[in-house]
Design a protein around this motif. Structure first.
Motif, PDB file in Angstrom:
ATOM      1  N   GLY A  47      -1.609 -13.216  63.227  1.00  0.00           N
ATOM      2  CA  GLY A  47      -1.831 -13.740  61.892  1.00  0.00           C
ATOM      3  C   GLY A  47      -2.116 -12.743  60.796  1.00  0.00           C
ATOM      4  N   VAL A  48      -1.719 -11.486  60.985  1.00  0.00           N
ATOM      5  CA  VAL A  48      -1.900 -10.467  59.946  1.00  0.00           C
ATOM      6  C   VAL A  48      -0.585 -10.299  59.196  1.00  0.00           C
ATOM      7  CG1 VAL A  48      -2.457  -8.048  59.481  1.00  0.00           C
ATOM      8  CG2 VAL A  48      -3.681  -9.293  61.273  1.00  0.00           C
ATOM      9  N   LEU A  49      -0.655 -10.280  57.880  1.00  0.00           N
ATOM     10  CA  LEU A  49       0.557 -10.165  57.069  1.00  0.00           C
ATOM     11  C   LEU A  49       0.994  -8.711  56.928  1.00  0.00           C
ATOM     12  CD1 LEU A  49      -0.274 -12.684  54.219  1.00  0.00           C
ATOM     13  CD2 LEU A  49       1.456 -12.975  55.998  1.00  0.00           C
ATOM     14  N   PHE A  50       2.300  -8.493  57.122  1.00  0.00           N
ATOM     15  CA  PHE A  50       2.905  -7.182  56.934  1.00  0.00           C
ATOM     16  C   PHE A  50       4.007  -7.280  55.885  1.00  0.00           C
ATOM     17  CE2 PHE A  50       0.718  -6.471  60.831  1.00  0.00           C
ATOM     18  CZ  PHE A  50       0.523  -5.102  60.939  1.00  0.00           C
ATOM     19  N   ALA A  51       4.161  -6.224  55.104  1.00  0.00           N
ATOM     20  CA  ALA A  51       5.218  -6.182  54.103  1.00  0.00           C
ATOM     21  C   ALA A  51       6.521  -5.772  54.779  1.00  0.00           C
ATOM     22  CB  ALA A  51       4.861  -5.197  52.992  1.00  0.00           C
ATOM     23  N   ALA A  52       7.464  -6.698  54.833  1.00  0.00           N
ATOM     24  CA  ALA A  52       8.766  -6.432  55.447  1.00  0.00           C
ATOM     25  C   ALA A  52       9.729  -7.512  55.008  1.00  0.00           C
ATOM     26  CB  ALA A  52       8.662  -6.412  56.971  1.00  0.00           C
ATOM     27  N   HIS A  53      10.956  -7.128  54.750  1.00  0.00           N
ATOM     28  CA  HIS A  53      11.961  -8.117  54.357  1.00  0.00           C
ATOM     29  C   HIS A  53      12.486  -8.885  55.561  1.00  0.00           C
ATOM     30  CE1 HIS A  53      16.085  -9.525  53.539  1.00  0.00           C
ATOM     31  NE2 HIS A  53      15.594  -9.829  52.359  1.00  0.00           N
ATOM     32  N   ASP A  54      12.859  -8.168  56.614  1.00  0.00           N
ATOM     33  CA  ASP A  54      13.485  -8.800  57.779  1.00  0.00           C
ATOM     34  C   ASP A  54      12.433  -9.414  58.691  1.00  0.00           C
ATOM     35  OD1 ASP A  54      15.586  -7.502  56.593  1.00  0.00           O
ATOM     36  OD2 ASP A  54      16.021  -6.181  58.294  1.00  0.00           O
ATOM     37  N   ALA A  55      12.823 -10.502  59.347  1.00  0.00           N
ATOM     38  CA  ALA A  55      11.932 -11.109  60.338  1.00  0.00           C
ATOM     39  C   ALA A  55      11.879 -10.278  61.612  1.00  0.00           C
ATOM     40  CB  ALA A  55      12.392 -12.525  60.663  1.00  0.00           C
ATOM     41  N   ASP A  56      12.947  -9.533  61.878  1.00  0.00           N
ATOM     42  CA  ASP A  56      12.995  -8.730  63.102  1.00  0.00           C
ATOM     43  C   ASP A  56      12.920  -7.248  62.750  1.00  0.00           C
ATOM     44  OD1 ASP A  56      15.892  -7.391  63.295  1.00  0.00           O
ATOM     45  OD2 ASP A  56      16.092  -9.377  62.395  1.00  0.00           O
ATOM     46  N   LEU A  57      12.735  -6.419  63.783  1.00  0.00           N
ATOM     47  CA  LEU A  57      12.496  -4.997  63.587  1.00  0.00           C
ATOM     48  C   LEU A  57      13.708  -4.127  63.887  1.00  0.00           C
ATOM     49  CD1 LEU A  57       8.991  -5.053  65.263  1.00  0.00           C
ATOM     50  CD2 LEU A  57       9.420  -4.533  62.846  1.00  0.00           C
ATOM     51  N   SER A  58      14.846  -4.746  64.171  1.00  0.00           N
ATOM     52  CA  SER A  58      16.003  -3.962  64.600  1.00  0.00           C
ATOM     53  C   SER A  58      16.499  -2.994  63.531  1.00  0.00           C
ATOM     54  CB  SER A  58      17.136  -4.892  65.047  1.00  0.00           C
ATOM     55  OG  SER A  58      17.512  -5.760  63.989  1.00  0.00           O
ATOM     56  N   ARG A  59      16.640  -3.446  62.299  1.00  0.00           N
ATOM     57  CA  ARG A  59      17.183  -2.583  61.243  1.00  0.00           C
ATOM     58  C   ARG A  59      16.194  -1.511  60.825  1.00  0.00           C
ATOM     59  NH1 ARG A  59      16.937  -2.417  55.611  1.00  0.00           N
ATOM     60  NH2 ARG A  59      15.614  -4.288  55.582  1.00  0.00           N
ATOM     61  N   ARG A  63      13.851  -1.704  66.980  1.00  0.00           N
ATOM     62  CA  ARG A  63      13.177  -2.409  68.069  1.00  0.00           C
ATOM     63  C   ARG A  63      13.690  -3.846  68.159  1.00  0.00           C
ATOM     64  NH1 ARG A  63       8.082  -0.197  69.414  1.00  0.00           N
ATOM     65  NH2 ARG A  63       7.886  -1.957  70.847  1.00  0.00           N
ATOM     66  N   PRO A  64      13.931  -4.347  69.376  1.00  0.00           N
ATOM     67  CA  PRO A  64      14.489  -5.695  69.534  1.00  0.00           C
ATOM     68  C   PRO A  64      13.418  -6.783  69.541  1.00  0.00           C
ATOM     69  CG  PRO A  64      14.320  -4.668  71.678  1.00  0.00           C
ATOM     70  CD  PRO A  64      13.805  -3.659  70.679  1.00  0.00           C
ATOM     71  N   HIS A  65      12.576  -6.775  68.535  1.00  0.00           N
ATOM     72  CA  HIS A  65      11.485  -7.739  68.480  1.00  0.00           C
ATOM     73  C   HIS A  65      11.418  -8.384  67.103  1.00  0.00           C
ATOM     74  CE1 HIS A  65      10.060  -4.779  71.561  1.00  0.00           C
ATOM     75  NE2 HIS A  65       9.753  -5.889  72.205  1.00  0.00           N
ATOM     76  N   LEU A  66      10.893  -9.600  67.080  1.00  0.00           N
ATOM     77  CA  LEU A  66      10.512 -10.215  65.818  1.00  0.00           C
ATOM     78  C   LEU A  66       9.104  -9.754  65.461  1.00  0.00           C
ATOM     79  CD1 LEU A  66      11.676 -13.887  66.493  1.00  0.00           C
ATOM     80  CD2 LEU A  66      12.830 -12.193  65.052  1.00  0.00           C
ATOM     81  N   ILE A  67       8.817  -9.653  64.184  1.00  0.00           N
ATOM     82  CA  ILE A  67       7.481  -9.249  63.766  1.00  0.00           C
ATOM     83  C   ILE A  67       6.443 -10.204  64.324  1.00  0.00           C
ATOM     84  CG2 ILE A  67       5.956  -9.060  61.746  1.00  0.00           C
ATOM     85  CD1 ILE A  67       8.355  -7.879  60.230  1.00  0.00           C
ATOM     86  N   LEU A  75       2.154  -3.420  65.738  1.00  0.00           N
ATOM     87  CA  LEU A  75       2.955  -3.132  64.552  1.00  0.00           C
ATOM     88  C   LEU A  75       2.452  -1.892  63.825  1.00  0.00           C
ATOM     89  CD1 LEU A  75       3.353  -6.792  63.294  1.00  0.00           C
ATOM     90  CD2 LEU A  75       5.207  -5.336  64.131  1.00  0.00           C
ATOM     91  N   ASP A  76       1.160  -1.686  63.829  1.00  0.00           N
ATOM     92  CA  ASP A  76       0.588  -0.499  63.185  1.00  0.00           C
ATOM     93  C   ASP A  76       1.135   0.792  63.784  1.00  0.00           C
ATOM     94  OD1 ASP A  76      -1.050  -1.917  61.427  1.00  0.00           O
ATOM     95  OD2 ASP A  76      -2.785  -1.881  62.774  1.00  0.00           O
ATOM     96  N   ARG A  77       1.499   0.753  65.058  1.00  0.00           N
ATOM     97  CA  ARG A  77       1.922   1.977  65.746  1.00  0.00           C
ATOM     98  C   ARG A  77       3.416   2.251  65.642  1.00  0.00           C
ATOM     99  NH1 ARG A  77      -1.880  -0.119  69.588  1.00  0.00           N
ATOM    100  NH2 ARG A  77      -0.194  -1.022  70.844  1.00  0.00           N
ATOM    101  N   LEU A  78       4.173   1.332  65.082  1.00  0.00           N
ATOM    102  CA  LEU A  78       5.619   1.487  65.022  1.00  0.00           C
ATOM    103  C   LEU A  78       6.047   2.507  63.971  1.00  0.00           C
ATOM    104  CD1 LEU A  78       7.078  -2.139  65.215  1.00  0.00           C
ATOM    105  CD2 LEU A  78       7.114  -0.384  66.989  1.00  0.00           C
ATOM    106  N   ASP A  79       6.957   3.392  64.357  1.00  0.00           N
ATOM    107  CA  ASP A  79       7.568   4.308  63.402  1.00  0.00           C
ATOM    108  C   ASP A  79       8.858   3.687  62.877  1.00  0.00           C
ATOM    109  OD1 ASP A  79       5.703   6.461  63.635  1.00  0.00           O
ATOM    110  OD2 ASP A  79       6.603   6.950  65.586  1.00  0.00           O
ATOM    111  N   LEU A  80       9.051   3.703  61.579  1.00  0.00           N
ATOM    112  CA  LEU A  80      10.261   3.165  60.981  1.00  0.00           C
ATOM    113  C   LEU A  80      11.405   4.169  61.086  1.00  0.00           C
ATOM    114  CD1 LEU A  80       8.723   1.503  57.792  1.00  0.00           C
ATOM    115  CD2 LEU A  80       9.182   0.469  60.029  1.00  0.00           C
ATOM    116  N   VAL A  81      12.606   3.672  61.106  1.00  0.00           N
ATOM    117  CA  VAL A  81      13.793   4.514  61.267  1.00  0.00           C
ATOM    118  C   VAL A  81      13.862   5.572  60.182  1.00  0.00           C
ATOM    119  CG1 VAL A  81      16.317   4.505  61.174  1.00  0.00           C
ATOM    120  CG2 VAL A  81      15.114   2.752  62.506  1.00  0.00           C
ATOM    121  N   ASP A  82      13.542   5.198  58.961  1.00  0.00           N
ATOM    122  CA  ASP A  82      13.618   6.133  57.829  1.00  0.00           C
ATOM    123  C   ASP A  82      12.286   6.793  57.510  1.00  0.00           C
ATOM    124  OD1 ASP A  82      16.353   5.689  57.436  1.00  0.00           O
ATOM    125  OD2 ASP A  82      15.953   3.901  56.227  1.00  0.00           O
ATOM    126  N   GLY A  83      11.346   6.684  58.435  1.00  0.00           N
ATOM    127  CA  GLY A  83      10.054   7.325  58.248  1.00  0.00           C
ATOM    128  C   GLY A  83       8.986   6.373  57.744  1.00  0.00           C
TER     129      GLY A  83
END
Length: 263
Positions: A47-59, A63-67, A75-83
């Motif tokens: 139940g914590v809100l994160f700023a993200a457009h996509d519902a999933d993390l693939s792009r 990662r093949p997961h939904l937020i 989620l705090d530990r995930l590195d984004l593709v573009d940094g």
């Protein structure tokens, strides 16, 4: 033209070597003088809100997961593709206390988390809630009276009907408390949405007009001349330069409010 449109940073804007919807992007926009940020939110499994457009993390994270399938700690530990890292909405509000937020509640599963967030932090005056879904907006308005909202897709269509000669300026749109803006594309399937009549009718009933997502200077100029109140853009600096050249004023002045046109 009496004033220029507000520059609204879409997902924080597009900046070199910076991921969308990250603290780094929003900070750069704020440092450029933008007073309104646009983002989307999804809730984690706890139940914590994160700023993200996509519902999933693939792009964004490969990662093949939904937020909503992962906890906030995961989620705090995930590195984004573009940094960078996916930011919690609360962290953005804390880090940038002088900006305001246009927040699209993308999924019904995020509604309760959004309501809890606003109530717990008492940030009603720092945001506008948006959704394509009229149903989502109705639930948010009932739970958060007084919070600014934009119109949903159905509401916007009912307003557009006001172009017909036998209907009032608001068309078939009921004006619920808190509704203060129409947020629309410039065109829909090559059909113009934002026209002089559209903007004039919106202003007559106290609604601002914000247009997304505009990255072409020629479109920015056309919209400014039509009198729109806000331009949602990835190209923050380009929009500021383009709009200031029209009016002799600087776009996105720090501390400027978002043309809320409260009724």
């Amino acid at each position: 033209m009496n004033s220029q449109p507000e520059v609204i940073a879409h997902r924080g804007g597009r900046w070199p070597e910076t991921s969308e919807n990250t603290l780094a992007a929003f900070t750069l926009a704020a440092e450029a003088g933008v007073g309104w940020m646009e983002t989307d939110v999804h809730a984690s499994s706890d139940g914590v809100l994160f700023a993200a457009h996509d519902a999933d993390l693939s792009r964004i994270a490969g990662r093949p997961h939904l937020i909503r399938e992962l906890s906030a700690a995961e989620l705090d530990r995930l590195d984004l593709v573009d940094g960078g890292r996916l930011p919690r909405l609360g962290a953005l509000f804390d880090a940038l206390p002088h900006v305001e937020w246009n927040i699209d509640v993308k999924s019904p599963v995020s509604i309760a988390a959004m309501i809890r967030f606003v109530r717990a932090r008492r940030v009603e005056d720092r945001l506008r809630l948006a959704s394509f879904s009229d149903t989502t907006l109705t639930r948010l308005r009932r739970a958060l009276p007084g919070v600014r909202t934009s119109a949903g897709t159905g509401e916007t269509a009912r307003f557009a009907a006001g172009a017909l000669p036998f209907l009032p300026a608001r068309g078939l749109l009921r004006l619920p408390p808190g509704l203060d803006a129409l947020q629309v594309p410039m065109r829909w399937k090559r059909v113009p949405v934002v026209t002089a009549d559209f903007v004039d009718r919106a202003h007559r009933i106290g609604l601002a007009v914000h247009v997304w997502t505009i990255d072409d200077p020629a479109d920015m100029v056309e919209l400014a001349r039509l009198g729109v109140d806000g331009i949602v853009t990835d190209e923050v600096r380009l929009a500021q330069t383009t709009l200031s050249s029209l009016t002799g004023l600087s776009a996105g002045i720090p501390g400027r409010k978002g043309n809320s046109r409260r009724r």
